[in-house]
Scaffold this motif. Sequence first.
Motif, PDB file in Angstrom:
ATOM      1  N   GLU A   1       0.541  -1.166  -0.102  1.00 56.77           N
ATOM      2  CA  GLU A   1       0.016   0.036  -0.072  1.00 56.77           C
ATOM      3  C   GLU A   1       0.894   1.141   0.040  1.00 56.77           C
TER       4      GLU A   1
ATOM      5  N   GLY B   1       1.418   5.091   0.489  1.00 60.28           N
ATOM      6  CA  GLY B   1       0.644   5.888   1.330  1.00 60.28           C
ATOM      7  C   GLY B   1      -0.398   5.426   1.982  1.00 60.28           C
ATOM      8  N   CYS B   2      -0.012   4.918   3.122  1.00 61.85           N
ATOM      9  CA  CYS B   2      -0.843   3.846   4.052  1.00 61.85           C
ATOM     10  C   CYS B   2      -1.623   4.780   5.109  1.00 61.85           C
ATOM     11  N   GLY B   3      -1.231   5.860   5.270  1.00 61.51           N
ATOM     12  CA  GLY B   3      -2.124   6.740   6.228  1.00 61.51           C
ATOM     13  C   GLY B   3      -1.897   6.095   7.773  1.00 61.51           C
TER      14      GLY B   3
ATOM     15  N   ALA C   1       3.602  -1.843   4.291  1.00 58.68           N
ATOM     16  CA  ALA C   1       2.988  -0.398   4.155  1.00 58.68           C
ATOM     17  C   ALA C   1       3.994   0.537   4.123  1.00 58.68           C
TER      18      ALA C   1
ATOM     19  N   ASP D   1       4.919   4.845   3.716  1.00 60.07           N
ATOM     20  CA  ASP D   1       4.481   6.116   3.832  1.00 60.07           C
ATOM     21  C   ASP D   1       5.783   6.925   4.224  1.00 60.07           C
TER      22      ASP D   1
ATOM     23  N   HIS E   1       5.635   9.859   6.349  1.00 59.15           N
ATOM     24  CA  HIS E   1       5.403  10.196   7.676  1.00 59.15           C
ATOM     25  C   HIS E   1       5.455   9.131   8.829  1.00 59.15           C
TER      26      HIS E   1
ATOM     27  N   LEU F   1       2.178   8.853  11.016  1.00 64.32           N
ATOM     28  CA  LEU F   1       1.238   8.073  10.453  1.00 64.32           C
ATOM     29  C   LEU F   1       1.614   6.469  10.730  1.00 64.32           C
ATOM     30  N   LEU F   2       2.716   6.303  10.267  1.00 62.27           N
ATOM     31  CA  LEU F   2       3.497   4.986  10.473  1.00 62.27           C
ATOM     32  C   LEU F   2       3.118   4.199  11.662  1.00 62.27           C
TER      33      LEU F   2
ATOM     34  N   TYR G   1       9.934   7.860   0.703  1.00 59.75           N
ATOM     35  CA  TYR G   1       9.147   8.630  -0.218  1.00 59.75           C
ATOM     36  C   TYR G   1       9.116   7.831  -1.469  1.00 59.75           C
ATOM     37  N   ILE G   2       8.002   7.721  -1.850  1.00 60.88           N
ATOM     38  CA  ILE G   2       7.633   6.640  -2.933  1.00 60.88           C
ATOM     39  C   ILE G   2       8.456   6.841  -4.181  1.00 60.88           C
TER      40      ILE G   2
ATOM     41  N   CYS H   1      -4.579   9.050  -2.825  1.00 57.84           N
ATOM     42  CA  CYS H   1      -3.062   9.967  -2.729  1.00 57.84           C
ATOM     43  C   CYS H   1      -3.385  11.360  -3.011  1.00 57.84           C
TER      44      CYS H   1
END
Length: 218
Positions: free
Chosen positions: A43, A45-47, A66, A68, A70, A73-74, A95-96, A116
């Motif tokens: 996923e 950007g898993c929030g 997962a 992300d 941040h 969030l993680l 960063y993706i 996203c």
Amino acid sequence: MRLRKKWWAKPELEKDHKVIFTPKEYKGKWKGFFGNDHPIHLELGCGRGRFINQLARMNTNINYIALDAHNELLVHVLRKANESHLNNIKVIPIYIENIGDIFAQDEIEKIHINFCNPWPNKRHHKRRLTHPNFLRLYQNFLKNGSEIWFKTDDELLFADSLEYFEVAGFKELYRTYDLYQSDFHGNIMTEYEEKFCNQGIKIKFSRFRISTQLNVAR
């Protein structure tokens, strides 16, 4: 999305073996890291992790990662995984745009991209996770027949993304402009999705498959 800095987030992540801060070391070795031969799904950007944790609980024969940028969030993703005693989920702070450095060819079997950043300004479109530049990155590590599932509330992003996938050579399998009035079953609601639904915003959803020709061409 602007997040308030939480000084305790990174130290908490660093204490847990589910979190990988040096993912480049595992390129081509992820199945060995999980300790099994199960498929690996991502996923991007898993929030806060509601979506991927529910998937991991429902599908113990699939490994989930997962991703992300941040830590704030993680850390919530990690806490949910630990509360449910899940062993088939890992967390990568990244960063993706750097994703091509951490997965080898044919290592991943599905990608989920949920809500996203739409980057509405045209000069920022290349930052969209569905932009052809990103799709070509994903093609480098997706197995033949792998799918990307994409959900958004944003109409312009959805319309543009349909074109992006076509340009990148993906085959469209499914499309709906109103997920909750569609014939699609088995949807898992994300935190953002719940908020948008409560506001009466229609959720757009599509599925795409990487083509055999693209894999052969690599």
